[in-house]
Write an enzyme that holds these catalytic residues in place. Structure first.
Site, PDB file in Angstrom:
ATOM      1  N   GLY A 110       0.832  -1.193   0.000  1.00 10.59           N
ATOM      2  CA  GLY A 110       0.000   0.000   0.000  1.00 10.59           C
ATOM      3  C   GLY A 110       0.872   1.249   0.000  1.00 10.59           C
ATOM      4  N   SER A 155       6.191  -4.740  -2.197  1.00 13.54           N
ATOM      5  CA  SER A 155       5.860  -3.379  -2.597  1.00 13.54           C
ATOM      6  C   SER A 155       6.185  -2.440  -1.435  1.00 13.54           C
ATOM      7  CB  SER A 155       4.392  -3.324  -3.017  1.00 13.54           C
ATOM      8  OG  SER A 155       4.091  -2.127  -3.693  1.00 13.54           O
ATOM      9  N   ASP A 163       7.026  -5.543 -14.120  1.00 14.01           N
ATOM     10  CA  ASP A 163       6.428  -4.768 -13.033  1.00 14.01           C
ATOM     11  C   ASP A 163       6.401  -3.300 -13.435  1.00 14.01           C
ATOM     12  OD1 ASP A 163       5.753  -3.449 -10.666  1.00 14.01           O
ATOM     13  OD2 ASP A 163       6.890  -4.827  -9.397  1.00 14.01           O
TER      14      ASP A 163
END
Length: 386
Positions: A90, A164, A329
């Site tokens: 996030g 991430s 990605d």
């Protein structure tokens, strides 16, 4: 503390297009997926290694970490196994039961945690925006991981898995508390360099491969703006104004446009069902958008270059690092994984393994990334003992 004046930013009232009630899920500013004539979403490529079976937690709780935050966590797997923690992305994405399945439950004591403002932690940004942002920053999240470790009576984490934003947080934690972890598994590395933020959210770096997604991301601001000339130069600030304003419909629409943009470029084959789940669930959607923009506007609450500069302490403590990064990605560029692996090796880390996965994007639901990540947790079993 985050004052209310900061939340509203004393910005001009948005005078652009009247949006009206949003559909659910709100796909008005989300680019459609590319064609998939082979129906790869329903019939994904088969890899040698997949997730472990579903497993229920044997312990759940809400940890009071102060500042008005209570964090949800659960523990599953072997109560006497190697402690392993999953750090979600996030920021604000929250965990799901699926996160437990990257680890062998016979070997690992598996811990998942919803970070401040997200998931089952309280306050959730969807319910209490101002409260969710109080002391919501990287040093606080690092301290929360330490508080949970102590609460659970764990001497040190055998394995810290982060993808991430979770990779950012894992590195920040390992460098702040190097004696409290042994190994890291990182997916979709994000180092929070200015170039990474600019590429993804401000300068249109994704336009080359995903032009419609980038244009939809901009179109939402343009069509809701009374000063496009100003806001076009500060898209993150423009999203923040809408996400934290008093107009609830605008807040929801901004969250859908922002998260929809990222999800639309996160996988090789985009699953409409995933878009619907995220964009149609406010308790997931709002924290994802609010926390991500909050952290992007503040440089991740990290000094520029901090995570690369800090690899020496990881080498000095013998940290083992495995990195799995999708070759395709478009959210977190492969160069970040390469730069990190080279810095770790130059600093003297003896066990650094970088795997670029062909045919994979950013999401940890990509079959190739699942294969690489589970193989890494399995490899670590030989050197991590409870």
């Amino acid at each position: 503390m985050v004052a209310l004046s900061v939340l509203t930013m004393a910005a001009p009232t948005v005078m652009g297009m009247k949006l009206g009630p949003a559909p659910s899920p709100d796909l008005r500013y989300v680019s459609p997926p590319a064609s998939d004539a082979a129906n790869t979403i329903a019939r994904p490529a088969i890899y040698p290694v997949t997730l472990f079976p579903e497993i229920a937690p044997h312990k759940e709780g809400m940890l009071d970490v102060g500042d008005g935050h209570k964090l949800y966590y659960d523990v599953s797997g072997n109560p006497d196994g190697v402690p392993a923690i999953f750090l979600h992305g996030g920021p604000g994405a929250g965990c799901s039961p699926r996160c437990r399945r990257f680890f062998d439950p016979q070997h690992y004591r598996i811990v998942i945690l919803d970070q401040r403002g997200s998931g089952k932690s309280t306050p959730n940004a969807a319910d209490d925006l101002e409260g969710s942002l109080v002391e919501n920053n990287t040093p606080a999240l690092v301290s929360d991981i330490e508080a949970l470790r102590s609460h659970l009576g764990i001497e040190k984490w055998g394995l810290v898995l982060g993808g991430s934003w979770g990779s950012t947080l894992a590195l920040a934690y390992a460098q702040a508390h190097p004696d409290r972890c042994e190994a890291l598994l990182l997916r979709g590395v994000f180092l929070f360099g200015p170039d990474e933020v600019q590429y993804l959210f401000t300068e249109g770096g994704t336009y080359g491969q995903n032009p419609q997604a980038w244009e939809e991301y901009r179109r939402f601001i343009r069509e809701t703006s009374d000063d496009w000339a100003r806001e076009s130069t500060n898209l993150l600030g423009a999203y923040w104004q809408r996400l934290t304003g008093e107009d609830l419909e605008m807040r929801k629409a901004a969250a859908a446009a922002f998260v929809g943009y990222e999800l639309s470029i996160s996988k090789t084959f985009i699953d409409p069902a995933v878009l619907a789940e995220y964009l149609g669930t406010p308790s997931i959607l709002i924290p994802f958008a609010v926390m991500e923009v909050h952290y992007m506007l503040h440089g991740g609450f990290l000094r520029r270059g901090q995570l690369l500069d800090g690899v020496g302490v990881m080498a000095a403590h013998g940290h083992r690092v495995a990195i799995a990064h999708g070759r395709g990605d478009y959210v977190c560029q492969p160069q970040a994984a390469w730069r990190l692996s080279e810095a770790l090796r130059a600093a003297g880390c003896a066990d650094v393994e970088l795997e670029f996965v062909a045919g994979a994007g950013h999401s940890d639901s990509e079959p190739g990334l699942v294969d690489a990540m589970v193989r890494a947790t399995e490899r670590f079993k030989a050197v991590l003992q409870a």
